[in-house]
Scaffold this motif. Structure first.
Motif, PDB file in Angstrom:
ATOM      1  N   ASP A 214      42.407  38.974  43.184  1.00 20.81           N
ATOM      2  CA  ASP A 214      42.593  37.673  42.409  1.00 20.81           C
ATOM      3  C   ASP A 214      41.106  37.148  42.302  1.00 20.81           C
ATOM      4  O   ASP A 214      40.588  36.596  41.510  1.00 20.81           O
ATOM      5  N   PHE A 215      40.498  37.194  43.472  1.00 19.87           N
ATOM      6  CA  PHE A 215      39.236  36.522  43.771  1.00 19.87           C
ATOM      7  C   PHE A 215      38.248  37.346  42.738  1.00 19.87           C
ATOM      8  O   PHE A 215      37.227  36.727  42.342  1.00 19.87           O
ATOM      9  N   GLU A 216      38.331  38.490  42.656  1.00 12.79           N
ATOM     10  CA  GLU A 216      37.530  39.436  41.895  1.00 12.79           C
ATOM     11  C   GLU A 216      37.804  39.392  40.276  1.00 12.79           C
ATOM     12  O   GLU A 216      36.774  39.557  39.390  1.00 12.79           O
ATOM     13  N   LYS A 217      38.805  38.662  39.980  1.00 15.33           N
ATOM     14  CA  LYS A 217      39.316  38.638  38.643  1.00 15.33           C
ATOM     15  C   LYS A 217      39.268  37.081  38.110  1.00 15.33           C
ATOM     16  O   LYS A 217      39.466  36.630  36.792  1.00 15.33           O
ATOM     17  N   THR A 218      39.155  36.123  38.997  1.00  8.72           N
ATOM     18  CA  THR A 218      39.300  34.706  38.536  1.00  8.72           C
ATOM     19  C   THR A 218      38.066  34.463  37.697  1.00  8.72           C
ATOM     20  O   THR A 218      36.825  34.633  37.906  1.00  8.72           O
ATOM     21  N   ASP A 219      38.079  33.158  36.775  1.00 12.61           N
ATOM     22  CA  ASP A 219      36.951  32.798  36.409  1.00 12.61           C
ATOM     23  C   ASP A 219      36.727  31.347  36.547  1.00 12.61           C
ATOM     24  O   ASP A 219      35.845  30.672  36.293  1.00 12.61           O
ATOM     25  N   CYS A 220      37.509  30.678  37.568  1.00 19.28           N
ATOM     26  CA  CYS A 220      37.357  29.404  38.166  1.00 19.28           C
ATOM     27  C   CYS A 220      38.121  28.940  39.446  1.00 19.28           C
ATOM     28  O   CYS A 220      39.530  29.374  39.478  1.00 19.28           O
ATOM     29  N   ILE A 221      37.677  28.373  40.133  1.00 20.64           N
ATOM     30  CA  ILE A 221      38.430  28.069  41.667  1.00 20.64           C
ATOM     31  C   ILE A 221      38.467  26.510  42.003  1.00 20.64           C
ATOM     32  O   ILE A 221      37.079  26.111  41.803  1.00 20.64           O
ATOM     33  N   PHE A 222      39.532  26.030  42.025  1.00 16.20           N
ATOM     34  CA  PHE A 222      39.678  24.726  42.451  1.00 16.20           C
ATOM     35  C   PHE A 222      39.958  24.514  43.832  1.00 16.20           C
ATOM     36  O   PHE A 222      40.634  25.352  44.396  1.00 16.20           O
ATOM     37  N   PHE A 223      39.325  23.570  44.843  1.00 19.70           N
ATOM     38  CA  PHE A 223      39.557  23.654  46.145  1.00 19.70           C
ATOM     39  C   PHE A 223      40.082  22.175  46.348  1.00 19.70           C
ATOM     40  O   PHE A 223      39.611  21.244  45.885  1.00 19.70           O
ATOM     41  N   PHE A 224      41.052  22.165  47.368  1.00 19.02           N
ATOM     42  CA  PHE A 224      41.602  20.704  47.487  1.00 19.02           C
ATOM     43  C   PHE A 224      42.166  20.728  49.069  1.00 19.02           C
ATOM     44  O   PHE A 224      42.732  21.451  49.467  1.00 19.02           O
ATOM     45  N   GLY A 225      41.224  19.925  49.898  1.00 23.91           N
ATOM     46  CA  GLY A 225      41.582  19.455  51.285  1.00 23.91           C
ATOM     47  C   GLY A 225      41.537  20.825  52.092  1.00 23.91           C
ATOM     48  O   GLY A 225      42.338  20.928  52.856  1.00 23.91           O
ATOM     49  N   GLN A 226      40.497  21.548  51.967  1.00 29.92           N
ATOM     50  CA  GLN A 226      40.452  22.810  52.889  1.00 29.92           C
ATOM     51  C   GLN A 226      38.894  23.199  53.249  1.00 29.92           C
ATOM     52  O   GLN A 226      38.093  23.007  52.397  1.00 29.92           O
ATOM     53  N   ASN A 227      38.677  23.169  54.620  1.00 37.37           N
ATOM     54  CA  ASN A 227      37.492  23.463  55.256  1.00 37.37           C
ATOM     55  C   ASN A 227      37.111  24.980  55.230  1.00 37.37           C
ATOM     56  O   ASN A 227      37.437  25.277  56.495  1.00 37.37           O
ATOM     57  N   VAL A 228      36.802  25.520  54.462  1.00 34.74           N
ATOM     58  CA  VAL A 228      36.567  27.114  54.440  1.00 34.74           C
ATOM     59  C   VAL A 228      35.517  27.314  55.491  1.00 34.74           C
ATOM     60  O   VAL A 228      35.691  28.491  56.370  1.00 34.74           O
ATOM     61  N   GLY A 229      34.483  26.891  56.028  1.00 34.13           N
ATOM     62  CA  GLY A 229      33.681  27.118  56.727  1.00 34.13           C
ATOM     63  C   GLY A 229      34.082  27.058  58.304  1.00 34.13           C
ATOM     64  O   GLY A 229      33.584  27.657  59.185  1.00 34.13           O
ATOM     65  N   VAL A 230      35.133  25.960  58.595  1.00 38.66           N
ATOM     66  CA  VAL A 230      35.558  26.083  59.807  1.00 38.66           C
ATOM     67  C   VAL A 230      36.650  26.855  60.119  1.00 38.66           C
ATOM     68  O   VAL A 230      37.141  27.543  61.055  1.00 38.66           O
ATOM     69  N   ASN A 231      37.761  26.676  59.039  1.00 39.56           N
ATOM     70  CA  ASN A 231      39.101  27.175  59.232  1.00 39.56           C
ATOM     71  C   ASN A 231      39.440  28.669  58.667  1.00 39.56           C
ATOM     72  O   ASN A 231      40.260  29.241  59.140  1.00 39.56           O
ATOM     73  N   ILE A 401      49.750  30.872  36.603  1.00 39.69           N
ATOM     74  CA  ILE A 401      50.584  31.565  37.937  1.00 39.69           C
ATOM     75  C   ILE A 401      51.439  32.839  37.144  1.00 39.69           C
ATOM     76  O   ILE A 401      51.728  32.849  36.151  1.00 39.69           O
ATOM     77  N   GLY A 402      51.005  33.863  38.196  1.00 41.04           N
ATOM     78  CA  GLY A 402      51.440  35.155  37.702  1.00 41.04           C
ATOM     79  C   GLY A 402      50.709  35.985  36.619  1.00 41.04           C
ATOM     80  O   GLY A 402      51.323  36.784  35.859  1.00 41.04           O
ATOM     81  N   LYS A 403      49.287  35.660  36.686  1.00 45.41           N
ATOM     82  CA  LYS A 403      48.386  36.629  35.782  1.00 45.41           C
ATOM     83  C   LYS A 403      47.328  36.910  36.833  1.00 45.41           C
ATOM     84  O   LYS A 403      46.829  36.220  37.460  1.00 45.41           O
ATOM     85  N   PRO A 404      46.315  37.877  36.663  1.00 43.55           N
ATOM     86  CA  PRO A 404      45.459  38.295  37.552  1.00 43.55           C
ATOM     87  C   PRO A 404      44.361  37.414  37.582  1.00 43.55           C
ATOM     88  O   PRO A 404      43.947  36.482  36.386  1.00 43.55           O
ATOM     89  N   GLY A 405      44.125  37.186  38.585  1.00 41.26           N
ATOM     90  CA  GLY A 405      42.696  36.043  38.860  1.00 41.26           C
ATOM     91  C   GLY A 405      43.188  34.889  38.911  1.00 41.26           C
ATOM     92  O   GLY A 405      42.359  33.386  39.075  1.00 41.26           O
ATOM     93  N   ALA A 406      44.558  34.469  38.858  1.00 42.98           N
ATOM     94  CA  ALA A 406      45.015  32.977  38.779  1.00 42.98           C
ATOM     95  C   ALA A 406      46.241  32.927  39.711  1.00 42.98           C
ATOM     96  O   ALA A 406      46.810  33.839  40.300  1.00 42.98           O
ATOM     97  N   GLY A 407      46.488  31.651  40.286  1.00 43.26           N
ATOM     98  CA  GLY A 407      47.589  31.290  41.142  1.00 43.26           C
ATOM     99  C   GLY A 407      47.313  30.121  42.053  1.00 43.26           C
ATOM    100  O   GLY A 407      46.081  29.633  42.094  1.00 43.26           O
ATOM    101  N   VAL A 408      48.242  30.020  42.965  1.00 43.06           N
ATOM    102  CA  VAL A 408      48.019  29.103  44.079  1.00 43.06           C
ATOM    103  C   VAL A 408      47.900  30.010  45.341  1.00 43.06           C
ATOM    104  O   VAL A 408      48.579  30.828  45.768  1.00 43.06           O
TER     105      VAL A 408
END
Length: 775
Positions: A214-231, A401-408
């Motif tokens: 899905d990361f290859e097919k998404t056209d927008c990403i929202f981030f909430f409360g997550q520290n990707v560089g550490v976790n 939710i339930g389509k390529p590139g999208a979801g939780v």
């Protein structure tokens, strides 16, 4: 640690500007340093080349997905540290405990305890000498079994961290249920239980719907409360590739975390030589701690306004009306609540301006496939379940939710924390296949709900719990209410820890205490049936095989399955349908049992376990099949915009504390006292504070303060010796490190419905200490 030691630690801290990207030479330097520091042999350092590979071992650190076509170096800085920590040449033998009483070890830091190296032989605490003494495996099992048989069956706790494999976890839950209870709290109770409850209620599955594809097919990403560089640093590869395609990444987080600001890929020679960076977030909104529901409400309000305008102009709808009609219910009530919610309330609770939220909503409305990625900054709140439901609301509005590139996409922590739930580690009997287990093993499983983590703590404080068995983890350090819990812990009749390294749960112990050292996942696991492999589940619900490659730290170590079987055989009546010895000899037999219990998920388990990229368990919501009460995905009307309703009528001088992790740690494991992403060196006893709040409290940089919780329950909760660090943080909020700030969290301060400790929103007062400052 005493207040004196805390002061000394705080005085040692130094602060430097931190502007480097995630990854880059800083990451290379950190990996090199820990390999040298832990005296990892050259042959073991080459293990990193097999980490997270289809024919290698699954990282013992985070649970991020393992790709089918991995990078040459499919490990991150955090994963390399975890591997070095486990394959260290340092080891603890009986001579170590001859030199140190357990009481003396209580003053050691978390880092210093684990830094001693691998535990190598089973140990039993000797009260007369206050030292751990070697004990034979058979003796330890026999004594533990005798003690457990004498306990009241519903007053024994079987805790598990997220480290144990699917095979071990399955055996462990069977041990607990054959013993007679569902007391199976785990590390999920402390982090993503809000996800399990919130997603199950709204979309019918307790886990995320997104895969790596899905990361290859998404056209927008929202981030909430997550520290990707550490976790979950390996996710930075997916984010970098998305940014190169022009995908906007919009972040909501109180702190500007380096991994969500910029990234230099250590695997790119060009980037390393030129120092080029990829900007990760295209919008970065520093909301207040606990402001997630309000911010999400503002996004939804702006989206509805754009849809209303489109209808009025006779244009194309912004909302996905066919999806809403066919697949959801509750939308009209939700839309009415959103429209009635005043912008001034949203701005006040979110700590963001309307214009900022409308700017983010514009990007959402112009995107056709949106993913929402979140972490514990969303779940560890009093309204954590509501936060999760609000993320679902946002996605449902445009059918994301339930389509390529999208979801939780909830980002889980420890490497198999999600998988252990899949094979039955749960305190909720309705979520376990009890009827199947009854037929399969010929016993009557307990039907009474078990204890979750908070309830286990309540039972320990009330002196009701008679024994605690810990399959990994550092429970006493991870839970809230530290002072009271440590005092009560010493009154436990029996504590048993299955561990690889020394930690605080060994030096704070019960009246009878055993340490059972186990093989690590990276090590070759030789049993009667030959070298064994295990399986784990990643954050995207994909199952992977894992094959140990390093030589064991000591010849006498047992595997986790062997230890679970040893306790089971010493504790339970013989059952002809459970061949514990046969399971230990050949883990394929455990996998066959798992497949029999869970055929929909684990059919053809043995044949599929080495599938590149893993095989995924069925997730109905990903196919737009909603296993909810209504048969549809459900919109949820929030009860309040407040992240923490406990702060009603709060002291006007109070601040909102949230706990964070450094790049020098993973959960309660502290690799170093430095945090290069925040410019902190030499200590973890710091308090990140906005300059406006420092001025309001008349505090200067480096000054030492005490935090205390202003609760009226008669319990004194305080942490002293924190050095004030000026930081870019929303006014009214302060941040400190987990687990050092855990003593400030009341046990009752947990998420409604899920009972996750609300570590991301703690009401605190700041008090100046008598003297002293940090450099």
């Amino acid at each position: 640690m005493s207040d004196d030691r805390k002061r000394q630690s705080a005085k040692a801290v130094s602060i430097e500007p931190a502007t480097m990207p995630a990854g880059g030479w800083g990451s290379v330097s950190e990996v090199t340093h820990i390999l040298l520091d832990q005296h990892v042999a050259g042959k073991d350092s080459r293990l990193l080349m097999r980490q997270n590979k289809p024919d290698g071992f699954a990282c013992v650190s985070c649970a991020w997905a393992k790709p089918a076509n991995p990078h040459p170096f499919e490990f991150c800085e955090s994963g390399a540290k975890a591997t070095a920590w486990e394959t260290t040449s340092r080891a603890i033998g009986a001579d170590f405990f001859e030199r140190h009483t357990v009481t003396a070890l209580e003053s050691w830091s978390d880092h210093d305890l684990e830094d001693q190296g691998r535990l190598t032989e089973p140990l039993r605490w000797d009260a007369a000498s206050d030292k751990y003494r070697p004990v034979a495996w058979d003796t330890a099992f026999a004594e533990i079994g005798a003690a457990l048989r004498a306990c009241q069956r519903d007053q024994v706790v079987f805790y598990s961290s997220g480290r144990a494999s699917l095979e071990t976890s399955y055996m462990y839950q069977l041990l607990a249920r054959m013993y007679g209870n569902n007391n199976l709290p785990d590390s999920s109770n402390m982090c993503h239980e809000s996800t399990s409850v919130g997603l199950k209620k709204t979309i019918g599955v307790p886990v995320g719907t997104v895969t790596l594809d899905d990361f290859e097919k998404t056209d927008c990403i929202f981030f909430f409360g997550q520290n990707v560089g550490v976790n979950s640093p390996r996710m930075l590869h997916q984010l970098q590739e998305a940014r190169r395609r022009g995908v906007p990444i919009i972040t909501f987080n109180p702190l500007r975390e380096r991994g969500l600001v910029s990234f230099t890929n250590p695997q790119s020679p060009l980037e390393m030589l030129t120092g080029s960076e990829t900007a990760i977030s295209t919008q970065y909104h520093q909301l207040k701690a606990g402001g997630d529901t309000a911010a999400l409400m503002g996004l939804c309000k702006a989206i509805l306004a754009r849809d209303d305008a489109a209808v009025a102009a006779g244009g194309q709808r912004v909302l996905d009306m066919p999806f809403l009609h066919e697949h959801t219910d509750g939308f009209d009530d939700f839309a009415a609540a959103v429209r009635a919610c005043p912008w001034q309330d949203i701005e006040r609770e979110a700590g963001l301006l309307r214009e900022a939220l409308e700017l983010a909503a514009d990007v959402y409305c112009n995107s056709s496939a949106v993913m929402a990625v979140y972490g514990m900054g969303v779940t560890q709140h009093r309204n954590g379940v509501q936060n999760v439901a609000m993320i679902v609301n946002l996605l449902l509005m445009r059918g994301n939710i339930g389509k390529p590139g999208a979801g939780v996409c909830p980002v889980r922590g420890h490497s198999n924390v999600q998988g252990q739930r899949t094979v039955g580690i749960t305190e909720k009997p309705e979520l376990a296949p009890l009827d199947k287990l009854k037929v399969q093993y010929g016993f009557e499983p307990p039907r009474k709900p078990g204890m979750n983590t908070v309830e286990a703590c309540e039972g320990i404080l009330a002196r009701r719990v008679q024994a605690y068995i810990g399959l990994g983890g550092n429970f006493i350090r991870a839970v809230p209410e530290t002072a009271m819990m440590e005092a009560a812990w010493r009154e436990l009749p029996l504590t048993v820890q299955v561990s690889t390294k020394l930690n605080r749960n060994h030096v704070i112990h019960g009246k009878a205490s055993y340490i059972l050292p186990c093989l690590g996942r990276i090590e070759v696991d030789r049993q009667a049936g030959g070298a064994q492999s295990v399986t784990i589940e990643d954050s995207t619900a994909c199952m992977h095989g894992s094959r140990g490659l390093a030589e064991p730290a000591a010849p006498g170590l047992l595997s986790e399955p062997a230890i679970v079987a040893g306790i089971a055989k010493a504790t339970l009546d013989a059952n002809p349908r459970v061949d514990w010895d046969g399971w230990v000899a050949d883990y394929a037999r455990v996998r066959a049992a798992i497949a029999e219990t869970f055929p929909e998920i684990f059919h053809d388990f043995e044949a599929r376990m080495w599938t590149p990229g893993g095989f995924r368990k069925p997730l109905a919501a990903a196919q737009r099949i909603w296993k909810t009460e209504s048969g549809k995905a459900g919109f949820t009307v929030p009860d309040t915009l407040q992240g923490d309703p406990d702060t009603a009528g709060r002291d006007p001088d109070a601040l909102t504390l949230f706990t964070v992790r450094s790049d020098g740690q993973f959960n309660t494991t502290i690799y170093s006292n430095d945090d290069r992403f925040r410019g902190v060196k030499g200590s973890r006893m710091v308090l990140f504070m906005a300059r406006a709040d420092m001025a309001r409290h008349a505090l200067s940089a480096g000054e030492l303060v005490t935090l205390r919780t202003p609760s009226d329950d008669g319990v004194a909760r305080r942490v002293a010796g924190l050095a004030v660090v000026p930081y870019d943080i929303p006014e009214g909020c302060v941040a400190g490190y987990f687990p050092e700030c855990n003593p400030l969290i009341p046990l009752w301060h947990h998420a409604k419905e899920s009972k996750v400790p609300a570590a991301k929103s703690i009401d605190v007062l700041v008090e100046r200490m008598a003297s002293g400052s940090a450099s």
